[in-house]
Design a protein around this motif. Structure first.
Motif, short mmCIF file in Angstrom:
data_model
loop_
_atom_site.label_atom_id
_atom_site.label_comp_id
_atom_site.label_asym_id
_atom_site.label_seq_id
_atom_site.Cartn_x
_atom_site.Cartn_y
_atom_site.Cartn_z
N GLU A 1 6.28 5.93 0.18
CA GLU A 1 7.42 4.21 0.78
C GLU A 1 5.51 3.18 1.12
N PHE A 2 6.44 2.15 0.46
CA PHE A 2 5.45 1.21 0.63
C PHE A 2 5.17 0.26 1.68
N GLU A 3 3.81 -0.16 2.24
CA GLU A 3 3.46 -0.04 3.32
C GLU A 3 3.54 -2.25 2.78
N LYS A 4 3.84 -3.18 2.78
CA LYS A 4 4.10 -4.48 1.77
C LYS A 4 3.39 -5.31 3.20
N PRO A 5 2.17 -6.21 2.86
CA PRO A 5 1.64 -6.95 3.47
C PRO A 5 2.44 -8.01 4.72
N VAL A 6 2.45 -8.39 5.55
CA VAL A 6 2.74 -9.07 6.53
C VAL A 6 2.19 -10.15 7.24
N GLU B 1 -2.02 -8.70 7.29
CA GLU B 1 -1.75 -7.05 7.88
C GLU B 1 -1.15 -6.65 6.92
N GLY B 2 -1.81 -5.30 6.70
CA GLY B 2 -0.84 -4.64 6.11
C GLY B 2 -1.03 -4.77 4.97
N GLY B 3 -0.83 -3.68 3.52
CA GLY B 3 -0.70 -3.78 2.45
C GLY B 3 -2.39 -3.31 1.95
N VAL B 4 -2.73 -3.68 1.21
CA VAL B 4 -4.18 -3.58 0.25
C VAL B 4 -4.55 -4.98 0.01
N GLN B 5 -5.60 -5.19 0.42
CA GLN B 5 -6.55 -6.87 0.16
C GLN B 5 -7.11 -6.65 -1.15
N VAL B 6 -6.06 -7.28 -2.45
CA VAL B 6 -7.45 -7.81 -3.21
C VAL B 6 -8.51 -8.53 -3.34
N ARG B 7 -9.60 -9.02 -3.15
CA ARG B 7 -10.39 -10.05 -2.41
C ARG B 7 -10.73 -10.46 -3.78
N ASN B 8 -10.16 -11.47 -3.54
CA ASN B 8 -11.03 -12.77 -4.70
C ASN B 8 -12.12 -12.70 -5.22
N LYS C 1 4.70 6.39 10.87
CA LYS C 1 3.96 4.88 12.06
C LYS C 1 4.19 4.31 11.15
N LEU C 2 4.47 4.12 9.99
CA LEU C 2 5.46 2.57 8.94
C LEU C 2 6.05 2.56 9.41
N MET D 1 0.67 -1.06 -0.04
CA MET D 1 0.09 -0.10 -0.09
C MET D 1 1.15 0.78 0.17
N PRO D 2 0.41 2.08 -0.78
CA PRO D 2 1.75 3.47 -0.88
C PRO D 2 0.95 4.17 0.66
N THR D 3 2.13 4.59 0.78
CA THR D 3 2.02 5.49 1.80
C THR D 3 3.06 6.35 2.55
#
Lengths: 350, 510
Positions: free
Chosen positions: B357-362, B369-376, B288-289, B186-188
């Motif tokens: 900056e980009f927040e990576k999913p963890v 958590e974190g990042g953007v969830q593009v749902r199925n 925060k990131l 996710m762009p921050t």
């Protein structure tokens, strides 16, 4: 009479313009005030059930519907026609069930539906006696090591939309200040597939439904039902507002099944007991060997006999479909007779 | 001449309404209108009467009542204590999102495939024909369900990403493809993000103006200026420079972690042990990131309190809302002096962060958590809608190109234009006139087809307003009317906007 003539007017209008009307469902709904007459004319009861929840309502290998809710439909058909096969089962989802009932597509909805204030009052339905006292629970794979619903922070939860469980879930997580991700699904089968694929961590619905779903898994032992029961879910059949006669018929058919268990009338001995008046006047009135309660409902003397003979009394139906001897294995618990400390209690037949 | 005045004055007779052709057509129209009005009156009256008999009224106040249910994909803040109206709005935005993404992708696919289907390369043109016929002739619902089933059944669960699991993240640990959706960074935004954005917009406008200038020079003098590379350079270089400038100045500033009742230079782990559960006041953005990254690297458990600005976070810390906060390293002394609280800097610092900056999913407890969830559900719906409508658009594009007479391209070739210039300057501008009107109805189709979201549980407006809200409140008629009005309005807006574009490409007749 006022109401009757009004009714005819609507009926007449209906025949003229029905096809053109997008709202025809509503028209048919209002026109079906004398439900029993319609049912008799049609020759069968239209009964709304779930799309498939083993133990409650599901077609067997031969396509014959069976289950706990199905037995209620069959008992009503038997009470009216003396033949439990005169039912048309209409599968409904959580979202379509109320529209199906309100529009007159079904005469009776026996689909593990929770009795709530707003459904009774605002949605204009009439709830029948509760046939299963339930509560909402959570099922989760054992491998995740979760022992309490309060540890579910951040979990993905499969939930059938259009149900009370959806609202209870939102309330529960809000009250405990934890977050979750709802995955909305339409039917129990879909939920099962998503849950087993791991697309959701948790499946939540009525505890009885969880037990029934788990029973169909390949390895039921790999899944646990968490101890928290987060709601009261009195599941009951329901009919439309406005036709009290039809409501009475369904209500007392359910009571007849409950009373039959209390008085020891079973599918095996009911014919024999109904052959002649016995020593217990209550049983005599129930089975029509004394007085004529059936006529008051617009039915034959042997209405209750037929209803009980169809699939047995309440206890027999429970044991055959969801009881401890079945894979679903539910204990009677709150659903025992009041004489055994449960909540099943029929008013007197008098 | 006088005889004209002697003509008998035509007096109007009623029978003329039927027998006189001058009046007959009007008579018929009036009768038809009366019948139509009567039919509508009957429908409405019947509805009202039947609603009354069911004891139901007609009332939209349910939109202001508490919704009570949650929605998984929200483009605007929403929780279950908000109203049904708000839930409907969340659904509307989800519908708009998938419709917009679908229209753009379908157009790109359609133009691409439509042109390639006319390719002289046998393999390419046949492949495109297979795609078009395959998608055009199988129901859309099947494609949606198929793609959704593939996404859920063939992709790993989040727990497979744990150590020893079978799955791993892609692209340098930044993208996770799971059966719950695709998690992307996710762009921050950090310091200077606003300036970066302004520079980007200005340079895009400059690049556009340069292209216009180059075109004018070409048309006026016939001199061909290089177009692609200068335009690209004008668009990108200033933005990159500004980004680097900020990264090396404010991006290098360290944020000092401050703890209430801490001893100076204590590590955050030791502080956590001494002072119990940690709560951290954090401003939004890259600060925060980077704090989260630092705390996670130290394996610290904490609860997070979010504030819009740095001042807000510091103020809340002073009021005792949390026991950790971070301030720029340079202003630590001022910060400790300006308060009566016992505050001391801890050992840890974190960078202030670059403008973007980009927040990576963890991987968290249950899920990423974190990042953007593009749902199925979104992916399945989006892909199926785009591929399906794309096949139709491809045929429209092909028809448009074929409608331009062969003589046009032959003339262009005779003048010495190369094939891509012939396509861009001669064929496509003429083909667009044919392509756009049917394209509008494809966009409308796609938008309305997005209501098939019901098959995969995508929370569009049909699922919120037309599904759960109707079910919980029993307001079928009102809900369906609103839903119909929404789709009607949306379709009219789309076709209105496209018609404006259509008239701009239409053949100008003088």
């Amino acid at each position: 009479m006022e109401r009757q003539s009004n009714q005819e007017e609507v009926n007449m209008k209906r025949t003229v313009f029905l096809g053109a009307l997008a709202l025809s469902g509503l028209v048919a709904g209002a026109a079906a005030a004398a439900t029993l007459d319609d049912v008799k004319a049609r020759g069968k009861v239209n009964c709304g059930v779930t799309t498939g929840l083993v133990g409650f309502a599901a077609p067997d290998a031969n396509g014959k519907w069976e289950g706990f809710d199905v037995a209620i439909c069959r008992a009503v058909a038997a009470a009216i026609f003396g033949d439990q096969e005169k039912v048309e089962f209409v599968p409904t989802t959580g979202q379509t069930r109320f529209t199906a009932l309100a529009s007159g597509e079904v005469d009776l909805l026996a689909r593990n539906t929770t009795n709530t204030f707003s459904r009774d009052v605002d949605l204009k339905f009439e709830f029948m006696p509760t046939n299963y006292y339930d509560g909402q629970g959570f099922m989760i794979p054992k491998a995740l090591g979760v022992t309490s619903a309060k540890d579910l922070d951040g979990a993905t939860v499969c939930i059938q939309t259009g149900t009370t469980t959806e609202l209870n879930l939102a309330d529960f997580f809000r009250a405990n200040n934890i977050s979750y991700e709802p995955v909305p699904i339409e039917t129990n089968a879909e939920a099962q597939q998503q849950y087993l694929a791991g697309a959701c961590d948790v499946y939540t619905t009525d505890a009885s439904g969880l037990a029934a779903t788990r029973a169909t898994f390949e390895n039921p032992g790999d899944h646990v039902i968490l101890p928290e029961i987060i709601s009261k879910e009195p599941l009951a059949p329901l009919v439309r507002h406005g036709d009290n006669d039809w409501g009475d018929l369904v209500r007392w058919t359910v009571y007849a099944l409950i009373a039959a268990e209390e008085y020891g009338v079973t599918s095996e001995n009911v014919k024999e007991m109904a052959a002649s008046a016995g020593s217990n006047p209550e049983i005599n009135r129930l089975l029509g060997t004394e007085g004529d309660l059936g006529a008051m409902l617009g039915l034959g003397k042997d209405w209750a006999v037929n209803a009980i003979a169809a699939n047995g009394n309440y206890g027999e139906i429970f044991e055959a479909n969801i009881g401890e001897s079945t894979p679903i294995g539910l204990a009677r618990g709150l659903n025992a007779q009041w004489t055994d400390g449960g909540l099943m209690y029929s008013p007197p037949f008098r | 001449m006088s005889s004209a005045t002697d003509a008998p004055r035509a007096s109007f007779r009623l029978s003329q309404l039927i027998y006189d052709t001058r009046y007959r057509s009007i008579t018929i129209q009036v009768i038809a209108l009366i019948l139509l009005i009567a039919a509508f009156w009957w429908l409405i009256n019947n509805t009202v009467q039947n609603l009354a008999m069911l004891g139901k009224d007609f009332d939209f106040s349910f939109l202001g009542a508490r919704a009570g249910y949650d929605i998984n994909q929200m483009l605007i803040p929403y929780d279950n204590s908000m109203t049904h109206g708000r839930a409907a709005l969340v659904g509307i935005l989800n519908t708009l999102l998938v419709a917009f993404m679908g229209c753009v992708t379908a157009t790109v696919i359609g133009v691409f495939v439509g042109v390639l289907r006319l390719s002289k390369n046998w393999v390419v043109s046949r492949l495109m024909a297979v795609y078009v016929e395959g998608f055009r002739n199988v129901p859309l619902l099947l494609w949606i369900v198929l793609i959704f089933a593939l996404m859920t059944e063939s992709t790993p669960q989040p727990r497979d990403f744990r150590e020893g699991g079978s799955a791993s993240l892609l692209f340098g640990d930044s993208v996770a493809i799971t059966n719950r959706g695709v998690f992307i960074p996710m762009p921050t935004w950090g310091d200077g993000a606003a300036i970066l954005g302004i520079v980007l917009v200005v340079s895009l406008i400059a690049a556009f103006l340069y292209r216009r200038y180059a075109k004018k020079v070409l048309f006026d003098t016939g001199r061909l200026l290089p177009m692609t590379w200068p335009a690209l350079a004008i668009a990108i270089v200033p933005t990159v420079l500004v980004y680097l400038a900020f990264s090396f100045t404010t991006g290098g500033v360290r944020m000092q972690l401050m703890g209430a009742e801490a001893t100076e230079g204590q590590s955050v782990a030791a502080y956590a042990e001494a002072n119990g559960p940690l709560s951290v006041c954090m401003p939004e953005g890259t600060i925060k990131l980077n704090m989260q990254r630092m705390l996670r690297a130290n394996d610290i458990r904490y609860t997070e309190k979010d504030f819009a600005t740095e001042e807000g976070a510091v103020q809340a810390f002073r009021n005792g809302a949390c026991n950790l906060v971070s301030v720029p390293a340079a202003s630590v002394a001022a910060f400790t002096e300006g308060t009566d609280l016992a505050v001391a800097p801890l050992a840890e610092t974190s960078p202030r962060g670059k403008p973007l900056e980009f927040e990576k999913p963890v991987l968290g407890g249950f899920n990423f958590e974190g990042g953007v969830q593009v749902r199925n559900s979104l992916i399945a719906l989006w892909l199926a809608l785009s591929l399906y409508t794309g096949a139709f658009i491809a045929e429209i594009v092909r028809a448009g190109i074929l409608s331009v007479s062969k003589g046009q391209s032959e003339a262009a070739f005779a003048l010495g234009l190369r094939p891509n210039r012939t396509m861009n300057l001669i064929i496509l501008p003429q083909a667009l006139r044919v392509i756009i009107p049917p394209l509008i109805s494809q966009f409308l189709n796609l938008t309305k087809n997005s209501s098939l979201a019901i098959a995969v549980g995508y929370m569009d407006v049909r699922a919120t307003l037309g599904g759960i809200t109707i079910n919980q409140t029993g307001r079928e008629l009102e809900g369906m009317l609103l839903l119909g009005m929404f789709y009607l309005t949306l379709s009219l807006v789309i076709s209105g906007a496209m018609n404006v574009y259509n008239s701009s490409t239409r053949l100008k007749e003088r």
